[in-house]
Write a protein that holds these residues in place. Sequence first.
Motif, PDB file in Angstrom:
ATOM      1  N   ALA A 184      -9.571  13.348  13.406  1.00  0.00           N
ATOM      2  CA  ALA A 184      -8.371  12.488  13.418  1.00  0.00           C
ATOM      3  C   ALA A 184      -7.791  12.352  12.017  1.00  0.00           C
ATOM      4  CB  ALA A 184      -8.731  11.110  13.965  1.00  0.00           C
TER       5      ALA A 184
ATOM      6  N   ARG B 234       0.831  -1.209   0.000  1.00  0.00           N
ATOM      7  CA  ARG B 234       0.000   0.000   0.000  1.00  0.00           C
ATOM      8  C   ARG B 234       0.865   1.258   0.000  1.00  0.00           C
ATOM      9  NH1 ARG B 234      -0.998   3.987   2.678  1.00  0.00           N
ATOM     10  NH2 ARG B 234       0.478   3.247   4.229  1.00  0.00           N
ATOM     11  N   ARG B 235       0.409   2.242  -0.740  1.00  0.00           N
ATOM     12  CA  ARG B 235       1.118   3.522  -0.805  1.00  0.00           C
ATOM     13  C   ARG B 235       0.045   4.583  -0.973  1.00  0.00           C
ATOM     14  NH1 ARG B 235       3.504   7.661  -0.616  1.00  0.00           N
ATOM     15  NH2 ARG B 235       5.241   8.406  -1.852  1.00  0.00           N
ATOM     16  N   SER B 236       0.211   5.719  -0.319  1.00  0.00           N
ATOM     17  CA  SER B 236      -0.773   6.804  -0.483  1.00  0.00           C
ATOM     18  C   SER B 236      -0.527   7.527  -1.803  1.00  0.00           C
ATOM     19  CB  SER B 236      -0.615   7.835   0.642  1.00  0.00           C
ATOM     20  OG  SER B 236      -0.856   7.255   1.891  1.00  0.00           O
TER      21      SER B 236
ATOM     22  N   ASN C  38      -5.688   8.635   0.871  1.00  0.00           N
ATOM     23  CA  ASN C  38      -4.632   9.449   1.490  1.00  0.00           C
ATOM     24  C   ASN C  38      -5.193  10.082   2.762  1.00  0.00           C
ATOM     25  OD1 ASN C  38      -2.664  11.449   2.110  1.00  0.00           O
ATOM     26  ND2 ASN C  38      -2.021  11.496  -0.034  1.00  0.00           N
ATOM     27  N   TRP C  39      -4.449   9.931   3.840  1.00  0.00           N
ATOM     28  CA  TRP C  39      -4.849  10.428   5.175  1.00  0.00           C
ATOM     29  C   TRP C  39      -4.246  11.812   5.362  1.00  0.00           C
ATOM     30  CZ3 TRP C  39      -3.368   7.130  10.119  1.00  0.00           C
ATOM     31  CH2 TRP C  39      -3.755   7.801  11.266  1.00  0.00           C
ATOM     32  N   LEU C  40      -5.107  12.818   5.359  1.00  0.00           N
ATOM     33  CA  LEU C  40      -4.674  14.193   5.563  1.00  0.00           C
ATOM     34  C   LEU C  40      -5.309  14.747   6.835  1.00  0.00           C
ATOM     35  CD1 LEU C  40      -5.253  15.718   1.990  1.00  0.00           C
ATOM     36  CD2 LEU C  40      -3.176  14.632   2.872  1.00  0.00           C
ATOM     37  N   THR C  41      -4.786  15.854   7.252  1.00  0.00           N
ATOM     38  CA  THR C  41      -5.495  16.672   8.243  1.00  0.00           C
ATOM     39  C   THR C  41      -5.605  18.064   7.601  1.00  0.00           C
ATOM     40  OG1 THR C  41      -3.386  16.886   9.366  1.00  0.00           O
ATOM     41  CG2 THR C  41      -5.054  15.476  10.414  1.00  0.00           C
ATOM     42  N   GLY C  42      -4.647  18.945   7.834  1.00  0.00           N
ATOM     43  CA  GLY C  42      -4.702  20.280   7.225  1.00  0.00           C
ATOM     44  C   GLY C  42      -5.392  21.280   8.130  1.00  0.00           C
TER      45      GLY C  42
ATOM     46  N   ARG D 229      11.423   4.097   3.416  1.00  0.00           N
ATOM     47  CA  ARG D 229      10.815   3.570   4.650  1.00  0.00           C
ATOM     48  C   ARG D 229      11.875   3.436   5.734  1.00  0.00           C
ATOM     49  NH1 ARG D 229       5.396   4.197   4.018  1.00  0.00           N
ATOM     50  NH2 ARG D 229       5.089   4.097   1.793  1.00  0.00           N
TER      51      ARG D 229
ATOM     52  N   ARG E 195       8.260   5.298  -1.429  1.00  0.00           N
ATOM     53  CA  ARG E 195       8.662   6.272  -0.415  1.00  0.00           C
ATOM     54  C   ARG E 195       9.719   5.616   0.469  1.00  0.00           C
ATOM     55  NH1 ARG E 195       5.913   8.529   4.673  1.00  0.00           N
ATOM     56  NH2 ARG E 195       5.813  10.750   4.224  1.00  0.00           N
TER      57      ARG E 195
ATOM     58  N   LYS F 170      -6.400  20.648  -2.555  1.00  0.00           N
ATOM     59  CA  LYS F 170      -6.050  19.215  -2.582  1.00  0.00           C
ATOM     60  C   LYS F 170      -7.275  18.334  -2.341  1.00  0.00           C
ATOM     61  CE  LYS F 170      -1.355  19.383  -0.655  1.00  0.00           C
ATOM     62  NZ  LYS F 170      -0.536  18.920   0.486  1.00  0.00           N
TER      63      LYS F 170
HETATM   64  C1  LIG Z   1      -2.382  12.190  11.184  1.00  0.00           C
HETATM   65  C2  LIG Z   1      -1.786  12.460   9.829  1.00  0.00           C
HETATM   66  C3  LIG Z   1      -2.040  13.668   9.212  1.00  0.00           C
HETATM   67  C4  LIG Z   1      -1.500  13.965   7.961  1.00  0.00           C
HETATM   68  N1  LIG Z   1      -1.789  15.165   7.385  1.00  0.00           N
HETATM   69  C5  LIG Z   1      -1.249  15.464   6.194  1.00  0.00           C
HETATM   70  C6  LIG Z   1      -1.538  16.720   5.577  1.00  0.00           C
HETATM   71  O1  LIG Z   1      -2.295  17.519   6.091  1.00  0.00           O
HETATM   72  N2  LIG Z   1      -0.953  16.991   4.390  1.00  0.00           N
HETATM   73  C7  LIG Z   1      -0.102  16.104   3.782  1.00  0.00           C
HETATM   74  O2  LIG Z   1       0.404  16.400   2.700  1.00  0.00           O
HETATM   75  N3  LIG Z   1       0.172  14.893   4.327  1.00  0.00           N
HETATM   76  C8  LIG Z   1      -0.376  14.566   5.516  1.00  0.00           C
HETATM   77  N4  LIG Z   1      -0.117  13.348   6.083  1.00  0.00           N
HETATM   78  C9  LIG Z   1       0.788  12.425   5.406  1.00  0.00           C
HETATM   79  C10 LIG Z   1       0.098  11.666   4.261  1.00  0.00           C
HETATM   80  O3  LIG Z   1      -0.800  10.724   4.770  1.00  0.00           O
HETATM   81  C11 LIG Z   1       1.185  11.043   3.407  1.00  0.00           C
HETATM   82  O4  LIG Z   1       0.730  11.061   2.106  1.00  0.00           O
HETATM   83  C12 LIG Z   1       1.591   9.671   3.823  1.00  0.00           C
HETATM   84  O5  LIG Z   1       2.358   9.735   5.006  1.00  0.00           O
HETATM   85  C13 LIG Z   1       2.378   8.975   2.720  1.00  0.00           C
HETATM   86  O6  LIG Z   1       2.842   7.755   3.186  1.00  0.00           O
HETATM   87  P1  LIG Z   1       2.274   6.300   2.726  1.00  0.00           P
HETATM   88  O7  LIG Z   1       2.488   6.145   1.264  1.00  0.00           O
HETATM   89  O8  LIG Z   1       3.091   5.368   3.521  1.00  0.00           O
HETATM   90  O9  LIG Z   1       0.838   6.199   3.103  1.00  0.00           O
HETATM   91  C14 LIG Z   1      -0.663  13.013   7.318  1.00  0.00           C
HETATM   92  C15 LIG Z   1      -0.423  11.776   7.942  1.00  0.00           C
HETATM   93  C16 LIG Z   1      -0.968  11.502   9.185  1.00  0.00           C
HETATM   94  C17 LIG Z   1      -0.698  10.163   9.827  1.00  0.00           C
END
Ligand SMILES: Cc1cc2nc3c(=O)[nH]c(=O)nc-3n(C[C@H](O)[C@H](O)[C@H](O)COP(=O)(O)O)c2cc1C
Length: 195
Positions: free
Chosen positions: A166, A20-22, A141-145, A183, A181, A93
């Motif tokens: 969350a 898995r990858r975001s 994709n898990w964001l907050t912002g 790791r 990415r 986004k």
């Molecule tokens: C709690 C949390 C909040 C996040 N918020 C953002 C954000 O606001 N903007 C952003 O570009 N990435 C944010 N990320 C990171 C993205 O999820 C990122 O794309 C991810 O870490 C990529 O890694 P993966 O391919 O292993 O999933 C956040 C991650 C977490 C755990």
Amino acid sequence: MASTAPTLSDLSAADILALRRSPMPDALVTPGPSRAEIDRLVEIALRVPDHGRLNPWRLVLIAGDAKDRWVERLLALAETREDAAKVRVSTRKLASAPLVVVVVSAAAPGHKVPEWEQILSAGAVCMNLLNGAHALGYGANWLTGWHAYDAQATALLGLDEGQKVAGVVLVGSVAETAPPRPRAKPEDIARWLTL
Ligand SMILES: Cc1cc2nc3c(=O)[nH]c(=O)nc-3n(C[C@H](O)[C@H](O)[C@H](O)COP(=O)(O)O)c2cc1C
């Protein structure tokens, strides 16, 4: 000649988790999951450890016209902020993905189950959404912002007192897979306890 690239159905559950990858937010596009797939995704999301069976989380599903209006209202709020130039970019986004699942931590303070554990359970919901979307053939994709923390922005979601965002999890078809990415090396992070 037919492609020999493995499809999801060729992969084991372990491979699905390991691969898995975001995707980038704007690489998440229509078509989004069907209603039946969203129901399944929510079922997967809620299958998380939850000490004391408190259900310390809520989900807000945002799609279609409501999603367009949500992004429009966030963009309007963004313009009222001192950091408008920056938050305008992060708000845009949110535009591409056909489904947004906002995971809300609804932890009860003062309960005998520590609040920390309840909050961790909301993080597990976010992670299950990522893995669940991936297993169903979508990306997430898990964001907050800023909109996860700004009181006027969170008011659009109708959160109750004390509830916190969350994760703002974007879900859609993957237009472009993100490059690998770097790791953490397991040996740098994990160690065996020796006593
Ligand atoms: C709690 C949390 C909040 C996040 N918020 C953002 C954000 O606001 N903007 C952003 O570009 N990435 C944010 N990320 C990171 C993205 O999820 C990122 O794309 C991810 O870490 C990529 O890694 P993966 O391919 O292993 O999933 C956040 C991650 C977490 C755990």
